[in-house]
Design a protein around this motif. Structure first.
Motif, PDB file in Angstrom:
ATOM      1  N   SER A 424      -3.800   7.246  -8.425  1.00 19.68           N
ATOM      2  CA  SER A 424      -4.065   7.549  -7.290  1.00 19.68           C
ATOM      3  C   SER A 424      -2.643   7.326  -6.507  1.00 19.68           C
ATOM      4  CB  SER A 424      -5.017   6.834  -6.464  1.00 19.68           C
ATOM      5  OG  SER A 424      -6.394   7.270  -6.992  1.00 19.68           O
ATOM      6  N   GLY A 425      -2.474   8.399  -5.443  1.00 15.74           N
ATOM      7  CA  GLY A 425      -1.347   7.985  -4.669  1.00 15.74           C
ATOM      8  C   GLY A 425      -1.449   6.971  -3.591  1.00 15.74           C
ATOM      9  N   PRO A 426      -0.296   6.822  -2.630  1.00  8.67           N
ATOM     10  CA  PRO A 426      -0.555   5.366  -2.128  1.00  8.67           C
ATOM     11  C   PRO A 426      -1.430   5.689  -0.799  1.00  8.67           C
ATOM     12  CG  PRO A 426       1.458   7.019  -1.566  1.00  8.67           C
ATOM     13  CD  PRO A 426       0.890   7.617  -2.693  1.00  8.67           C
ATOM     14  N   GLU A 427      -1.968   6.908  -0.417  1.00  9.03           N
ATOM     15  CA  GLU A 427      -2.960   6.849   0.731  1.00  9.03           C
ATOM     16  C   GLU A 427      -4.378   6.346  -0.169  1.00  9.03           C
ATOM     17  OE1 GLU A 427      -3.435   8.634   3.807  1.00  9.03           O
ATOM     18  OE2 GLU A 427      -1.615   9.449   4.194  1.00  9.03           O
ATOM     19  N   THR A 428      -4.558   6.915  -1.105  1.00  8.90           N
ATOM     20  CA  THR A 428      -5.888   6.302  -1.811  1.00  8.90           C
ATOM     21  C   THR A 428      -5.749   4.778  -2.255  1.00  8.90           C
ATOM     22  OG1 THR A 428      -6.405   8.746  -2.533  1.00  8.90           O
ATOM     23  CG2 THR A 428      -7.434   6.612  -3.676  1.00  8.90           C
ATOM     24  N   ARG A 429      -4.622   4.644  -2.584  1.00 10.49           N
ATOM     25  CA  ARG A 429      -4.670   2.805  -2.943  1.00 10.49           C
ATOM     26  C   ARG A 429      -4.726   2.117  -1.807  1.00 10.49           C
ATOM     27  NH1 ARG A 429      -0.087   4.687  -5.667  1.00 10.49           N
ATOM     28  NH2 ARG A 429       1.172   3.130  -4.704  1.00 10.49           N
ATOM     29  N   LEU A 430      -4.315   2.837  -0.546  1.00  8.95           N
ATOM     30  CA  LEU A 430      -4.241   1.757   0.683  1.00  8.95           C
ATOM     31  C   LEU A 430      -5.601   1.918   1.262  1.00  8.95           C
ATOM     32  CD1 LEU A 430      -1.159   3.200   2.640  1.00  8.95           C
ATOM     33  CD2 LEU A 430      -1.683   0.969   2.367  1.00  8.95           C
ATOM     34  N   GLN A 431      -6.539   2.879   1.109  1.00 11.24           N
ATOM     35  CA  GLN A 431      -7.930   2.870   1.673  1.00 11.24           C
ATOM     36  C   GLN A 431      -8.475   2.132   0.553  1.00 11.24           C
ATOM     37  OE1 GLN A 431      -9.379   3.978   4.087  1.00 11.24           O
ATOM     38  NE2 GLN A 431      -8.206   5.503   4.949  1.00 11.24           N
ATOM     39  N   ILE A 432      -8.395   1.963  -0.729  1.00 12.34           N
ATOM     40  CA  ILE A 432      -9.157   0.970  -1.659  1.00 12.34           C
ATOM     41  C   ILE A 432      -8.772  -0.467  -1.375  1.00 12.34           C
ATOM     42  CG2 ILE A 432      -8.893   0.273  -3.937  1.00 12.34           C
ATOM     43  CD1 ILE A 432      -8.585   3.187  -4.821  1.00 12.34           C
ATOM     44  N   ALA A 433      -7.242  -0.789  -1.036  1.00 17.13           N
ATOM     45  CA  ALA A 433      -6.967  -1.835  -0.557  1.00 17.13           C
ATOM     46  C   ALA A 433      -7.801  -2.459   0.663  1.00 17.13           C
ATOM     47  CB  ALA A 433      -5.463  -2.167  -0.189  1.00 17.13           C
ATOM     48  N   ALA A 434      -8.091  -1.537   1.572  1.00 23.02           N
ATOM     49  CA  ALA A 434      -8.696  -1.914   3.012  1.00 23.02           C
ATOM     50  C   ALA A 434     -10.257  -2.248   2.477  1.00 23.02           C
ATOM     51  CB  ALA A 434      -8.629  -0.539   3.823  1.00 23.02           C
ATOM     52  N   GLY A 435     -10.877  -1.485   1.795  1.00 24.58           N
ATOM     53  CA  GLY A 435     -12.321  -1.676   1.217  1.00 24.58           C
ATOM     54  C   GLY A 435     -12.249  -3.021   0.568  1.00 24.58           C
ATOM     55  N   LEU A 436     -11.352  -3.437  -0.466  1.00 23.99           N
ATOM     56  CA  LEU A 436     -11.459  -4.609  -1.019  1.00 23.99           C
ATOM     57  C   LEU A 436     -10.973  -5.731   0.050  1.00 23.99           C
ATOM     58  CD1 LEU A 436      -9.270  -3.959  -3.975  1.00 23.99           C
ATOM     59  CD2 LEU A 436     -11.650  -4.555  -4.028  1.00 23.99           C
ATOM     60  N   ALA A 437     -10.116  -5.499   0.757  1.00 22.58           N
ATOM     61  CA  ALA A 437      -9.961  -6.371   2.225  1.00 22.58           C
ATOM     62  C   ALA A 437     -11.198  -6.931   2.794  1.00 22.58           C
ATOM     63  CB  ALA A 437      -8.892  -6.153   2.962  1.00 22.58           C
ATOM     64  N   LEU A 438     -12.128  -5.721   3.092  1.00 22.44           N
ATOM     65  CA  LEU A 438     -13.216  -5.869   3.600  1.00 22.44           C
ATOM     66  C   LEU A 438     -14.465  -6.854   2.804  1.00 22.44           C
ATOM     67  CD1 LEU A 438     -14.063  -2.430   5.164  1.00 22.44           C
ATOM     68  CD2 LEU A 438     -13.739  -4.223   6.497  1.00 22.44           C
ATOM     69  N   TRP A 466       0.298  -2.954  -8.980  1.00 22.85           N
ATOM     70  CA  TRP A 466       1.369  -3.982  -8.276  1.00 22.85           C
ATOM     71  C   TRP A 466       1.243  -3.648  -6.834  1.00 22.85           C
ATOM     72  CZ3 TRP A 466       6.145  -4.113  -5.917  1.00 22.85           C
ATOM     73  CH2 TRP A 466       6.639  -5.682  -5.941  1.00 22.85           C
ATOM     74  N   ASP A 467       1.702  -2.342  -6.391  1.00 20.83           N
ATOM     75  CA  ASP A 467       1.825  -2.029  -5.118  1.00 20.83           C
ATOM     76  C   ASP A 467       0.597  -2.284  -4.264  1.00 20.83           C
ATOM     77  OD1 ASP A 467       4.217  -1.219  -5.681  1.00 20.83           O
ATOM     78  OD2 ASP A 467       3.841   0.821  -5.242  1.00 20.83           O
ATOM     79  N   THR A 468      -0.725  -2.029  -4.809  1.00 21.73           N
ATOM     80  CA  THR A 468      -1.909  -2.089  -4.272  1.00 21.73           C
ATOM     81  C   THR A 468      -2.219  -3.631  -4.010  1.00 21.73           C
ATOM     82  OG1 THR A 468      -2.652  -0.145  -5.565  1.00 21.73           O
ATOM     83  CG2 THR A 468      -4.405  -1.221  -4.234  1.00 21.73           C
ATOM     84  N   ALA A 469      -2.047  -4.653  -4.735  1.00 21.25           N
ATOM     85  CA  ALA A 469      -1.995  -5.930  -4.456  1.00 21.25           C
ATOM     86  C   ALA A 469      -1.461  -6.491  -3.223  1.00 21.25           C
ATOM     87  CB  ALA A 469      -1.623  -6.718  -5.743  1.00 21.25           C
ATOM     88  N   ILE A 470      -0.319  -5.800  -3.146  1.00 20.64           N
ATOM     89  CA  ILE A 470       0.376  -6.172  -1.752  1.00 20.64           C
ATOM     90  C   ILE A 470      -0.574  -5.306  -0.618  1.00 20.64           C
ATOM     91  CG2 ILE A 470       2.545  -6.086  -0.537  1.00 20.64           C
ATOM     92  CD1 ILE A 470       3.778  -6.162  -3.360  1.00 20.64           C
ATOM     93  N   TYR A 471      -0.689  -4.375  -0.841  1.00 15.89           N
ATOM     94  CA  TYR A 471      -1.565  -3.762   0.287  1.00 15.89           C
ATOM     95  C   TYR A 471      -2.895  -4.515   0.709  1.00 15.89           C
ATOM     96  CZ  TYR A 471       1.289   0.740  -0.502  1.00 15.89           C
ATOM     97  OH  TYR A 471       2.036   1.533  -0.938  1.00 15.89           O
ATOM     98  N   VAL A 472      -3.580  -5.173  -0.265  1.00 15.66           N
ATOM     99  CA  VAL A 472      -4.615  -5.734  -0.089  1.00 15.66           C
ATOM    100  C   VAL A 472      -4.403  -6.898   0.952  1.00 15.66           C
ATOM    101  CG1 VAL A 472      -6.573  -7.155  -1.302  1.00 15.66           C
ATOM    102  CG2 VAL A 472      -5.889  -5.102  -2.329  1.00 15.66           C
TER     103      VAL A 472
END
Length: 714
Positions: A424-438, A466-472
């Motif tokens: 996935s691209g960055p926007e989808t990965r950011l939404q996944i990170a937001a869900g994991l943060a929840l 690796w990027d997504t871990a930081i987004y979380v």
């Protein structure tokens, strides 16, 4: 004294608590490895990533993408956070001196809960008190009100990364109020914990200061008396409504709409709406979010497909419908039991009917037409995108999923997320990170850490993970309940034996984590620079500065004060330590702002109330140290030029800075600076007239016998 050290290596082994929080017991990720089996922090590095098979990340993360994502959260019908009013799209500083604005916000419209009077009495007599209770009770706001009442000095928020033992060793200022939020039990035996708490109380009392701790569970036996522990509760609903200015004639009817399922954030939002003139019926719609989500999940008519659909949307808010359905199909494949191939259904019953529930009145999902660039190279017309029906549904869906489903549900969901992130691209990965943060805010942090954060941060699944871990971690920083966990996690990463994990820590501290905890971030970046293998620490400190300048917190002064202090500690001209610090300082003064393209220092200098002293002292130190002089000239010219472009009155803004620089430079350096800087400007041959303007202002100030008065930097 035995206290947990946040800098200790992360425990990579399995955690018994993970079974209760939704971690998959076993499920093969896409590459065939175990999802939670990350290498231990202490293992040898094996190159750039601690292992030869780990690919390096594709450059640094674009923080603009993250800020844009936060700004569009409301448009996408969801909320990153899990508490508060859900409208905040940037985190606020959570350590250091509490600003007058934060104090006013906490004191204004405060409704004291029942334990407030007892806590105030204990704080006045004992100088230290601990408030314990579940998240969402308003403990931090209450703590600020308590300290504001008794302390005559400033209020200071202590870092949640500090172990309890450190509070027993630090110094306290007479009359000041200290707030330590989000502390966790040290795991010590009761006697040792009592001793630690007793030492904290003794130091605070001897200093004549005041300290309030906020915790979820008591730090020791509440009967021990070392520090009074007071169980906290919500204020009376009627008091909250009245405190927020709701018409007393409407309060009784409004109070009847509130139930025990509503947290304090729900009640405050309800009160604000009513006070603003919203009708009771309309305001009730927002208040009923919790009850509606709970009722939806408890409805016996819910199908597995509907549950999976809201689960997928938790991680993909705002995605175009067709792309969402493709991801949902893969989730269904992960969760479907192995069975014989069924007969092909009729088109109406099998395909088109799949979308029908989204149009039902009780659905948690709705369609919005949004212009989105999510995972597409060419933006097009508005697309049919899926969002939650109400703004606050997302956090309540996360809570219900965590409360109702065990490992048998989460194992395939987590495997699906592991697979999706890599494609996935960055926007989808950011939404996944937001869900994991929840999920981290609902007792699932251990699962998220073991399955995602640890292997991702070590580079085991490639650069996108690796990027997504930081987004979380960045998404966790938006909320008070999860921000301390993000800070502790990043500190552990910074002490890791795996180079990619240390680099992930640096990236986290340069972004939203640095906005939340600027002093801690700065300290950790210097630690990484001084103790890690090859690492561009100076660039990271500069990026943190640029982030702070562009962020709402505007705590960029922290970086300048730290640099000024470090330069004073290394006064010997030409020393390696001084030159290294100067390199970092000049990187800070030179870094470009992502919004304007000009040096971030220029934007900072044009902000109202910015003190010129720290800038002048850093520049003067660089100018008098000959190896750094050329770089200092370049940074000075670029900043002055940017100020002349960005300001409608250039000379009015440039002259005070030039005067401050003249006051900081030793007298015997004025002549050399004047002549050498004039040669530098002439060599640049700047075609714009601003170059001559800058030079004329500087030369008019750096004339013989024109010594400006010293500029106060504090």
């Amino acid at each position: 004294m035995s206290t947990p050290d946040p800098s200790a290596p992360e425990d990579e082994g399995p955690d018994d608590r993970a079974a209760d929080s939704g971690a998959p017991a076993s499920d093969a990720p896409p590459d065939g490895g175990a999802p939670g089996a990350g290498p231990e922090d202490g293992e040898p590095d094996g190159g750039a990533g601690g292992g030869a098979a780990r690919p390096a990340p594709e450059g640094r993360i674009d923080q603009t993408v993250f800020q844009t994502f936060l700004g569009s959260v409301h448009t996408h019908g969801g909320t990153v956070g899990i508490s508060g009013d859900g409208a905040r799209t940037q985190s606020r500083r959570a350590s250091g001196k509490v600003s007058p604005a934060d104090i006013d916000s906490a004191v204004h419209r405060y409704a004291p809960p029942a334990p407030h009077a007892h806590a105030l009495s204990e704080l006045r007599g004992n100088h230290v008190v601990a408030l314990y209770g579940a998240a969402g009770l308003g403990k931090r706001t209450s703590a600020i009100n308590l300290l504001h009442t008794v302390a005559g000095g400033p209020l200071v928020t202590l870092s949640p990364a500090d172990p309890l033992g450190w509070l027993a060793e630090r110094d306290y200022t007479e009359g000041a109020g200290y707030l330590a939020c989000g502390l966790v039990s040290s795991g010590e035996q009761t006697e040792l914990a009592d001793f630690t708490l007793g030492e904290i109380a003794r130091r605070v009392q001897e200093a004549g200061a005041y300290l309030v701790l906020t915790v979820v569970t008591p730090l020791t036996d509440t009967r021990s008396g070392a520090i009074p522990h007071i169980g906290w509760s919500q204020p009376a609903h009627r008091d909250v409504l009245l405190a927020h200015g709701v018409d007393p004639a409407r309060v009784t009817a409004a109070t009847q709409e509130i139930t025990s399922a509503h947290d304090l954030g729900d009640v405050v939002r309800f009160a604000v709406q009513l006070a603003g003139g919203t009708s009771l019926e309309e305001a009730r719609g927002g208040l009923d979010l919790t009850g509606r989500v709970v009722a939806w999940f408890e409805d016996g008519r819910r199908t597995d497909d509907e549950i999976l659909e809201v689960t997928a949307l938790l991680f993909m808010v705002g995605m175009p419908e067709r792309r969402f359905e493709a991801h949902l199909a893969r989730l269904r494949e992960r969760t479907a039991p192995v069975a014989e191939e069924p007969e092909a259904p009729a088109v109406r019953a099998g395909v088109l009917a799949a979308r029908r529930p989204r149009r039902d009145g009780d659905s948690l999902i709705k369609i919005e037409y949004l212009v989105t660039e999510m995972d597409v190279d060419i933006p097009g017309p508005p697309r049919r995108c899926l969002v939650f029906r109400e703004y606050g549904h997302r956090r309540h869906v996360a809570a219900e999923l965590c409360a109702q489903f065990d490992d048998r549900f989460w194992a395939p969901v987590f495997a699906w997320l592991l697979e999706t992130v890599q494609a996935s691209g960055p926007e989808t990965r950011l939404q996944i990170a937001a869900g994991l943060a929840l999920l981290c805010g609902h007792d699932s942090f251990d699962a998220v850490r073991e399955v995602f954060l640890q292997p991702w941060s070590a580079g085991e699944y490639g650069p996108r993970s690796w990027d997504t871990a930081i987004y979380v971690l960045w998404c966790m920083c938006v909320e008070d309940t999860t921000a301390p966990l993000a800070l502790r996690t990043a500190i552990r990463w910074s002490r890791s034996g795996i180079a990619l994990r240390r680099l992930a820590a640096a990236e986290a501290f340069c972004g939203e984590l640095g906005v939340r905890y600027p002093a801690e971030a700065l300290s950790q970046l210097w630690h990484l620079m001084e103790n890690g293998p090859p690492y561009e620490g100076r660039e990271a400190v500069a990026r943190l500065y640029a982030t702070l300048v562009s962020g709402a917190a505007r705590d960029a002064r922290v970086v300048l004060d730290d640099l000024e202090m470090r330069l004073r500690q290394h006064p010997r001209p030409g020393s390696p330590q001084l030159l290294r610090t100067l390199n970092v300082a000049l990187a800070v003064l030179s870094i470009r702002d992502g919004t304007t393209g000009h040096p971030a220092a220029a934007r900072h200098l044009l902000m109202p109330g910015t003190l010129l002293g720290p800038f002048a002292k850093i520049w003067s130190t660089a100018i008098v140290n000959r190896p750094a002089r050329a770089a200092a000239f370049e940074a000075l010219y670029d900043v002055l030029h940017a100020m002349s472009v960005l300001s409608p009155s250039p000379e009015e803004r440039l002259r005070p800075l030039a005067e401050a620089l003249a006051a900081s430079l030793p007298d015997h350096e004025h002549g050399p600076f004047r002549s050498e800087f004039e040669r530098y400007v002439n060599r640049r041959r700047d075609p714009q007239s601003s170059g001559r303007l800058l030079l004329s202002i500087l030369l008019s100030i750096f004339t013989p016998n024109s010594r400006p008065h010293p500029v106060e930097s504090r």
